[in-house]
Design a protein around this motif. Structure first.
Motif, PDB file in Angstrom:
ATOM      1  N   PRO A 123     -42.715 -38.567  11.749  1.00  0.00           N
ATOM      2  CA  PRO A 123     -42.776 -39.371  13.112  1.00  0.00           C
ATOM      3  C   PRO A 123     -42.150 -40.464  13.011  1.00  0.00           C
ATOM      4  O   PRO A 123     -41.694 -40.950  13.900  1.00  0.00           O
ATOM      5  N   GLU A 124     -42.106 -41.370  11.864  1.00  0.00           N
ATOM      6  CA  GLU A 124     -41.328 -42.455  11.758  1.00  0.00           C
ATOM      7  C   GLU A 124     -40.061 -42.414  12.126  1.00  0.00           C
ATOM      8  O   GLU A 124     -39.128 -43.073  12.826  1.00  0.00           O
ATOM      9  N   LYS A 125     -39.319 -41.229  11.510  1.00  0.00           N
ATOM     10  CA  LYS A 125     -38.050 -41.054  11.505  1.00  0.00           C
ATOM     11  C   LYS A 125     -37.760 -40.726  13.131  1.00  0.00           C
ATOM     12  O   LYS A 125     -36.518 -41.239  13.394  1.00  0.00           O
ATOM     13  N   ILE A 126     -38.580 -39.930  13.567  1.00  0.00           N
ATOM     14  CA  ILE A 126     -38.328 -39.709  15.218  1.00  0.00           C
ATOM     15  C   ILE A 126     -38.541 -40.908  15.951  1.00  0.00           C
ATOM     16  O   ILE A 126     -37.632 -41.050  16.984  1.00  0.00           O
ATOM     17  N   GLU A 127     -39.266 -41.789  15.691  1.00  0.00           N
ATOM     18  CA  GLU A 127     -39.233 -43.005  16.463  1.00  0.00           C
ATOM     19  C   GLU A 127     -38.059 -43.899  16.292  1.00  0.00           C
ATOM     20  O   GLU A 127     -37.442 -44.158  17.050  1.00  0.00           O
ATOM     21  N   ILE A 128     -37.484 -43.952  15.326  1.00  0.00           N
ATOM     22  CA  ILE A 128     -36.259 -44.610  14.940  1.00  0.00           C
ATOM     23  C   ILE A 128     -34.896 -43.896  15.635  1.00  0.00           C
ATOM     24  O   ILE A 128     -34.052 -44.491  15.987  1.00  0.00           O
ATOM     25  N   LEU A 129     -35.124 -42.632  15.462  1.00  0.00           N
ATOM     26  CA  LEU A 129     -34.162 -41.566  16.357  1.00  0.00           C
ATOM     27  C   LEU A 129     -34.120 -42.021  17.778  1.00  0.00           C
ATOM     28  O   LEU A 129     -32.971 -42.199  18.256  1.00  0.00           O
ATOM     29  N   HIS A 130     -35.024 -42.195  18.320  1.00  0.00           N
ATOM     30  CA  HIS A 130     -35.106 -42.555  19.558  1.00  0.00           C
ATOM     31  C   HIS A 130     -34.726 -43.994  20.122  1.00  0.00           C
ATOM     32  O   HIS A 130     -34.199 -43.958  21.110  1.00  0.00           O
ATOM     33  N   LEU A 131     -34.938 -44.869  19.051  1.00  0.00           N
ATOM     34  CA  LEU A 131     -34.278 -46.360  19.197  1.00  0.00           C
ATOM     35  C   LEU A 131     -32.795 -46.270  18.795  1.00  0.00           C
ATOM     36  O   LEU A 131     -32.347 -47.165  19.633  1.00  0.00           O
ATOM     37  N   MET A 132     -32.382 -45.327  18.102  1.00  0.00           N
ATOM     38  CA  MET A 132     -30.763 -45.354  18.014  1.00  0.00           C
ATOM     39  C   MET A 132     -30.200 -44.816  19.173  1.00  0.00           C
ATOM     40  O   MET A 132     -29.284 -45.412  19.842  1.00  0.00           O
ATOM     41  N   GLU A 133     -30.935 -43.799  20.112  1.00  0.00           N
ATOM     42  CA  GLU A 133     -30.424 -43.272  21.326  1.00  0.00           C
ATOM     43  C   GLU A 133     -30.572 -44.590  22.399  1.00  0.00           C
ATOM     44  O   GLU A 133     -29.695 -44.426  22.940  1.00  0.00           O
ATOM     45  N   ALA A 134     -31.636 -45.235  22.451  1.00  0.00           N
ATOM     46  CA  ALA A 134     -31.724 -46.044  23.376  1.00  0.00           C
ATOM     47  C   ALA A 134     -30.850 -47.372  23.322  1.00  0.00           C
ATOM     48  O   ALA A 134     -30.355 -47.917  24.159  1.00  0.00           O
ATOM     49  N   LEU A 135     -30.362 -47.361  21.838  1.00  0.00           N
ATOM     50  CA  LEU A 135     -29.319 -48.571  21.609  1.00  0.00           C
ATOM     51  C   LEU A 135     -27.755 -48.111  21.817  1.00  0.00           C
ATOM     52  O   LEU A 135     -26.698 -48.729  21.758  1.00  0.00           O
ATOM     53  N   GLY A 136     -27.761 -46.579  22.170  1.00  0.00           N
ATOM     54  CA  GLY A 136     -26.391 -46.018  22.624  1.00  0.00           C
ATOM     55  C   GLY A 136     -25.388 -45.906  21.491  1.00  0.00           C
ATOM     56  O   GLY A 136     -24.356 -45.588  21.377  1.00  0.00           O
ATOM     57  N   ILE A 137     -26.167 -45.742  19.998  1.00  0.00           N
ATOM     58  CA  ILE A 137     -25.387 -45.227  18.938  1.00  0.00           C
ATOM     59  C   ILE A 137     -24.983 -43.922  18.931  1.00  0.00           C
ATOM     60  O   ILE A 137     -25.757 -43.024  19.591  1.00  0.00           O
TER      61      ILE A 137
END
Length: 415
Positions: A46-60
């Motif tokens: 779950p922590e990795k998925i949260e981080i994944l979504h933040l990467m997506e939000a930043l446009g990485i």
């Protein structure tokens, strides 16, 4: 007046222009290479998925999902992240690390079959003379291993990203032979690595330029060139920018610079610098979730963010110094947020969803106290201002909110 008209920018007005081959790509290594630090905790799914979504939000652009050849836990986590990307129809692209061995490459293809996500295989092998001597590797062994691994990945239908470890300490002839072999076998992305954090910006530029001129251009193929750096000499950001100037397309990095020894290139600082330099596409990218991204990685890995860390550290936009605070306060009173966020900062805080903070400490003036009270709607009587100011001058630290409240009359505390 526009704030930009009040700043003479030597970075743009006199420095050589960046001639980039196209939009800059960023590959996030936080959930793989970043976890090689002996001090980190491997985050939960779950922590990795949260981080994944933040990467997506930043446009990485892309991320390393992990090294599935490491075992069952790694496979489970990679599958979960891959499925999240597919289910949520995310734009971020994926890759997985693998040693140049079939047992590492095969699990990647199996995960592609299970999830339907296209995953690039990032196969890596040591290259430098010091590593070859230590391992007892011959030149022929490296070339044969490279050929076998890349061909095997391609035969499984995987996109091949070929990585040479310690490229920044490798001799030119070996660099040329390894990358040329990988490209001839089907690799369409190559990664130049400063694995030991040895490079300087001049060295990074020279190495990338050499690879492009001596390997990529003669190949006649469309090859993506990536730079992967570490921070042992504190030069990771400078080296990454130099690599881009030399023609690299993509930089690998980790949130808050986590990673082995002193860590990898800092992803957040790459985003900040590319944003402020106006480099496509980051000049237009919304980076207001940058601090949230860094905090999520910090929580999940157990790596604290230093107070003086650029942009996302607690002190990044905080001052208690009288002269500095006075200038910021004057800018605030002009009702100009951009001016206030720029007059004593090379990074405009509002661009990253943050704001300037004025505190009260032993180096503060009375203007700090007045502003602190005003921002909280507390009457700034002469007696209250003097009491707070005297306590600050007698203190060896910036006063906490609780300490300042102790200086207020009961009526002000209740309000």
């Amino acid at each position: 007046m526009n704030t930009s008209e009040l700043i003479y920018d030597w970075n743009k007005n006199h420095a050589p222009r960046l001639k980039l081959p196209g939009p800059v790509l960023l590959n996030d290594e936080s959930l793989r290479d970043g976890l090689q630090s002996p001090s980190v905790r491997d985050p939960s799914i779950p922590e990795k998925i949260e981080i994944l979504h933040l990467m997506e939000a930043l446009g990485i652009d892309s991320l390393d999902l992990g090294l599935p050849g490491a075992g069952a836990r790694a496979v489970e986590h990679v599958i979960a992240l891959a499925r999240e990307i597919v289910t949520e129809k995310m734009k971020i692209r994926a890759n997985c690390a693998a040693r140049t061995h079939e047992n590492d490459i095969r699990p990647i293809a199996e995960i592609v079959q299970k999830t339907g996500l296209r995953i690039e295989a990032a196969t890596f092998i040591g290259s430098s003379p010091i590593r070859r001597f230590t391992e007892g590797w011959t030149d022929d062994f490296l070339l044969q291993t490279t050929e076998k691994a890349v061909k095997y990945a391609v035969s499984l239908g995987l996109d091949s990203m070929y990585v040479t470890e310690d490229t920044s300490r490798c001799d030119p002839e070996t660099v040329k032979r390894l990358y040329s072999t990988a490209i001839s076998c089907g690799a369409r992305a190559i990664v130049i690595c400063d694995t030991a954090g040895h490079a300087t910006p001049m060295g990074a530029f020279a190495l990338v330029e050499f690879v492009i001129e001596e390997v990529v251009k003669p190949s006649g193929e469309k090859i993506r060139v990536d730079w992967h750096g570490h921070s042992d000499r504190g030069l990771a950001i400078a080296n990454s920018l130099a690599a881009l100037m030399a023609g690299a397309h993509c930089v690998h990095a980790c949130a808050i610079g986590i990673g082995e020894r002193v860590g990898n290139t800092q992803m957040d600082q790459m985003l900040v610098n590319l944003k402020l330099m106006g480099i496509a596409p980051w000049g237009e990218q919304d980076l207001t979730k940058l601090k949230q991204y860094c905090q999520a990685v910090s929580r999940a890995t157990g790596v604290p963010i230093p107070a003086n860390y650029p942009v996302v550290g607690d002190d990044a936009f905080r001052t208690a110094t009288g002269v500095h605070a006075s200038a910021v306060i004057k800018a605030f009173k002009k009702n100009d947020m951009e001016l206030a966020n720029t007059v004593y900062s090379g990074v405009p805080s509002h661009v990253f969803g943050l704001e300037q903070i004025i505190d009260v400490g032993p180096m503060s003036g009375k203007s700090n106290v007045l502003f602190w009270l005003e921002r909280r709607g507390i009457p700034a009587t002469e007696e209250v201002v003097d009491r707070i100011y005297s306590r600050a001058k007698a203190s060896d630290h910036t006063l906490s909110e609780a300490e300042i409240f102790e200086c207020l009359p009961e009526a002000a505390k209740r309000s």
